[in-house]
Design an enzyme around this catalytic site. Structure first.
Site, mmCIF file in Angstrom:
data_model
loop_
_atom_site.group_PDB
_atom_site.id
_atom_site.type_symbol
_atom_site.label_atom_id
_atom_site.label_comp_id
_atom_site.label_asym_id
_atom_site.label_seq_id
_atom_site.Cartn_x
_atom_site.Cartn_y
_atom_site.Cartn_z
ATOM 1 N N SER A 135 -0.862 3.611 0.801
ATOM 2 C CA SER A 135 -1.217 3.597 2.215
ATOM 3 C C SER A 135 -2.685 3.193 2.331
ATOM 4 O O SER A 135 -3.553 3.852 1.764
ATOM 5 C CB SER A 135 -0.989 5.006 2.781
ATOM 6 O OG SER A 135 -1.394 5.087 4.120
ATOM 7 N N LYS A 161 1.219 -0.391 2.633
ATOM 8 C CA LYS A 161 1.333 0.088 4.018
ATOM 9 C C LYS A 161 -0.042 0.017 4.648
ATOM 10 O O LYS A 161 -0.998 0.568 4.095
ATOM 11 C CB LYS A 161 1.879 1.521 3.995
ATOM 12 C CG LYS A 161 1.571 2.382 5.206
ATOM 13 C CD LYS A 161 2.394 3.663 5.172
ATOM 14 C CE LYS A 161 1.652 4.855 5.735
ATOM 15 N NZ LYS A 161 2.439 6.107 5.635
ATOM 16 N N LEU A 162 -0.130 -0.666 5.788
ATOM 17 C CA LEU A 162 -1.403 -0.757 6.501
ATOM 18 C C LEU A 162 -1.400 0.226 7.650
ATOM 19 O O LEU A 162 -0.467 0.249 8.460
ATOM 20 C CB LEU A 162 -1.612 -2.171 7.069
ATOM 21 C CG LEU A 162 -1.572 -3.342 6.090
ATOM 22 C CD1 LEU A 162 -1.864 -4.649 6.840
ATOM 23 C CD2 LEU A 162 -2.587 -3.146 4.959
ATOM 24 N N LYS A 163 -2.464 1.011 7.745
ATOM 25 C CA LYS A 163 -2.638 1.868 8.914
ATOM 26 C C LYS A 163 -3.072 0.958 10.067
ATOM 27 O O LYS A 163 -3.930 0.079 9.868
ATOM 28 C CB LYS A 163 -3.713 2.919 8.632
ATOM 29 C CG LYS A 163 -3.250 3.971 7.640
ATOM 30 C CD LYS A 163 -2.181 4.859 8.263
ATOM 31 C CE LYS A 163 -1.926 6.093 7.416
ATOM 32 N NZ LYS A 163 -0.932 6.986 8.049
ATOM 33 N N ASP A 189 1.772 1.629 9.754
ATOM 34 C CA ASP A 189 1.893 3.010 10.245
ATOM 35 C C ASP A 189 0.881 3.213 11.365
ATOM 36 O O ASP A 189 -0.326 3.106 11.152
ATOM 37 C CB ASP A 189 1.618 3.998 9.102
ATOM 38 C CG ASP A 189 1.854 5.445 9.506
ATOM 39 O OD1 ASP A 189 2.231 5.708 10.667
ATOM 40 O OD2 ASP A 189 1.664 6.331 8.636
ATOM 41 N N ASN A 191 0.781 6.093 13.389
ATOM 42 C CA ASN A 191 0.489 7.511 13.666
ATOM 43 C C ASN A 191 0.368 7.790 15.167
ATOM 44 O O ASN A 191 -0.622 8.368 15.624
ATOM 45 C CB ASN A 191 -0.772 7.974 12.926
ATOM 46 C CG ASN A 191 -0.572 8.098 11.430
ATOM 47 O OD1 ASN A 191 -1.105 7.310 10.659
ATOM 48 N ND2 ASN A 191 0.223 9.063 10.998
ATOM 49 N N GLU A 214 6.007 2.373 11.302
ATOM 50 C CA GLU A 214 6.134 3.830 11.240
ATOM 51 C C GLU A 214 5.477 4.474 12.453
ATOM 52 O O GLU A 214 4.320 4.179 12.765
ATOM 53 C CB GLU A 214 5.458 4.289 9.938
ATOM 54 C CG GLU A 214 5.614 5.743 9.586
ATOM 55 C CD GLU A 214 4.883 6.066 8.269
ATOM 56 O OE1 GLU A 214 4.533 5.140 7.504
ATOM 57 O OE2 GLU A 214 4.653 7.258 8.012
ATOM 58 N N ASP A 239 8.087 9.283 11.333
ATOM 59 C CA ASP A 239 7.406 10.224 10.440
ATOM 60 C C ASP A 239 7.218 11.523 11.236
ATOM 61 O O ASP A 239 8.053 12.434 11.154
ATOM 62 C CB ASP A 239 6.062 9.596 9.997
ATOM 63 C CG ASP A 239 5.147 10.553 9.241
ATOM 64 O OD1 ASP A 239 5.485 11.735 9.098
ATOM 65 O OD2 ASP A 239 4.062 10.121 8.780
ATOM 66 N N LYS A 263 8.775 13.858 4.549
ATOM 67 C CA LYS A 263 7.646 14.622 3.993
ATOM 68 C C LYS A 263 8.066 16.085 3.967
ATOM 69 O O LYS A 263 8.218 16.700 5.024
ATOM 70 C CB LYS A 263 6.410 14.494 4.878
ATOM 71 C CG LYS A 263 5.689 13.174 4.814
ATOM 72 C CD LYS A 263 4.478 13.208 5.735
ATOM 73 C CE LYS A 263 3.819 11.841 5.790
ATOM 74 N NZ LYS A 263 2.809 11.781 6.867
ATOM 75 N N GLY A 291 3.583 10.891 2.144
ATOM 76 C CA GLY A 291 2.565 11.659 1.435
ATOM 77 C C GLY A 291 1.572 12.242 2.411
ATOM 78 O O GLY A 291 1.499 11.815 3.560
HETATM 79 O O1 OSB Z 1 1.087 9.256 8.411
HETATM 80 O O2 OSB Z 1 1.819 8.946 6.480
HETATM 81 C C1 OSB Z 1 0.952 9.392 7.218
HETATM 82 C C2 OSB Z 1 -1.924 10.759 5.112
HETATM 83 C C3 OSB Z 1 -2.199 11.906 5.813
HETATM 84 C C4 OSB Z 1 -1.510 12.205 6.954
HETATM 85 C C5 OSB Z 1 -0.513 11.347 7.406
HETATM 86 C C6 OSB Z 1 -0.204 10.198 6.706
HETATM 87 C C7 OSB Z 1 -0.941 9.884 5.556
HETATM 88 C C8 OSB Z 1 -0.776 8.652 4.798
HETATM 89 C C9 OSB Z 1 -1.169 8.667 3.346
HETATM 90 O O3 OSB Z 1 -0.363 7.627 5.267
HETATM 91 C C10 OSB Z 1 -0.049 9.072 2.478
HETATM 92 C C11 OSB Z 1 -0.499 9.379 1.064
HETATM 93 O O4 OSB Z 1 -0.839 8.458 0.349
HETATM 94 O O5 OSB Z 1 -0.477 10.565 0.678
HETATM 95 MG MG MG Z 2 2.947 8.245 8.706
#
Ligand code: OSB
Ligand code: MG
Length: 368
Positions: A135, A161-163, A189, A191, A214, A239, A263, A291
């Site tokens: 990520s 995966k790009l935020k 992703d 969020n 995501e 997620d 998760k 994760g």
């Molecule tokens: O949205 O998947 C998520 C990390 C912390 C909280 C939420 C997320 C994430 C990540 C990183 O995307 C996942 C990892 O490498 O542990």
């Molecule tokens: Mg996520």
């Protein structure tokens, strides 16, 4: 097994680089660890809650509070405790899934260590290694992003995966696609950073053939995701919204997602995580293991889960070095883009005492 007590331990681990998402920038991982001490053995649990309630309503200090006040005492009453008794004993207390998951994990590790059984085998794992994705946080510039992705690809990561967030979405995806070509497995992703009013904007991601997007919309907006899924070609993956197997079944049935990020911490533990896996397999919905910047303890358990047959997409189960200079366990190291599933009893890993001491901020013993 009868529990004699639980040790709560607050730790702080610096991250190798700041990790920016649409909800926060993290420079360290503050986490809560649990050590379950039973009459026959001990086990470790990791609580995935972050220091601040930004990803979800739970946060580490709140988890410690609910554990010491309600959850741990509820388990103290169990004379013959096994992992299947944990969720029923905690069911009178609403929510607090991350705290519950940590407790279940510690109890399960203790139980399996006493039995000499690896968690992966107990979960029903069918692989001895799992392909890994990574990520990648929001960066200040496109060249910086290309550099970061380049080094992950060179390390062997099988999926990127790009935020994303409004203002950092189409262009970074275009830049990565153009630089690395069509064969790179690529996903994004958000969020929860968008609303349904952004649907046409998000449809501009369609030409880049992403594996998935995501959690574009807020946690409770299941119908919004179903509407969005009708107007964009990129498959929608949830997620934050997937808090239980029931929530997963509803989201799938309503057309809100066609892929699920599992998760264990978010859903109350590894047993519920396996139920979500089973629901998704029954619906033909691919899953992958998310994760939460776990230490080697949570990573060991996530890698075991990711070895179940329905986990057909690479997870955010990256190597220890993606997060920390020194992990609290023996580091998980990428081998040909994979992590090996631990095969020892329980989690199959444990903290290195000296490292654990160094990163510990406080400990507290809850006697039962
Ligand atoms: O949205 O998947 C998520 C990390 C912390 C909280 C939420 C997320 C994430 C990540 C990183 O995307 C996942 C990892 O490498 O542990
Ligand atoms: Mg996520």
């Amino acid at each position: 097994m009868k529990l004699t007590g639980i040790e709560l331990r607050e730790i702080r681990l610096p991250l190798v680089a700041p990790f920016r998402t649409s909800f926060a920038t993290q420079t360290e991982r503050a986490a809560l660890l649990l050590r379950a001490v039973g009459t026959e053995s001990e086990g470790w649990g990791e609580c995935v809650a972050m220091a601040d309630p930004r990803y979800s309503s739970e946060y580490a200090a709140g988890c410690a509070d609910v554990l010491r006040r309600f959850l741990v005492p509820a388990l103290g009453a169990c004379e013959r405790l096994d992992v299947h008794a944990v969720a029923p004993a905690l069911a009178p207390f609403q929510g607090h899934r991350m705290a519950k998951a940590a407790l279940e994990m510690a109890v399960w590790d203790a139980e399996l260590r006493a039995l000499g059984v690896p968690l992966a085998r107990e979960l029903g794992a069918v692989h001895d290694r799992v392909p890994c994705g990574v990520s990648v946080g929001i960066m200040d510039s496109l060249p910086e992003l290309i550099d970061a992705v380049t080094s992950y690809v060179e390390e062997g990561y099988r999926r990127i995966k790009l935020k994303i967030e409004p203002g950092w979405d189409i262009e970074p995806v275009r830049a990565v696609r153009e630089h690395f070509g069509d064969d790179l497995l690529l996903q994004v992703d958000a969020n929860t950073a968008y609303t349904l009013a952004d649907a046409r904007h998000l449809a501009r991601l369609d030409p880049f053939r992403l594996l998935l997007i995501e959690q574009p919309l807020e946690e409770e907006d299941i119908l919004g995701h179903a509407e969005l899924a009708k107007v964009i070609e990129t498959p929608v993956c949830l997620d934050e919204s997937i808090t239980s197997a029931r929530a997963a079944a509803a989201a799938i049935t309503l057309g809100a997602c066609s892929i699920v990020n599992i998760k264990p911490g978010r859903v109350g533990g590894y047993l519920e995580a396996r139920r979500i896996h089973d629901v998704c397999v029954a619906h033909g919905v691919p899953v992958w293991c998310g994760g939460m910047l776990e230490t080697g303890l949570g990573r060991a358990a996530n890698v075991a889960l990711a070895a179940l047959p329905g986990f057909t997409l690479p997870g955010d189960t990256s190597a220890s070095g993606r997060y920390f200079r020194t992990d609290i366990t023996e580091p998980f190291v990428l081998d040909d883009g994979h992590l090996v599933v631990p095969s020892g009893p329980g989690l199959g890993v444990e903290p290195v005492p000296e490292v654990l001491e160094e990163v510990t901020v406080s400990t507290e013993w809850i006697a039962l």
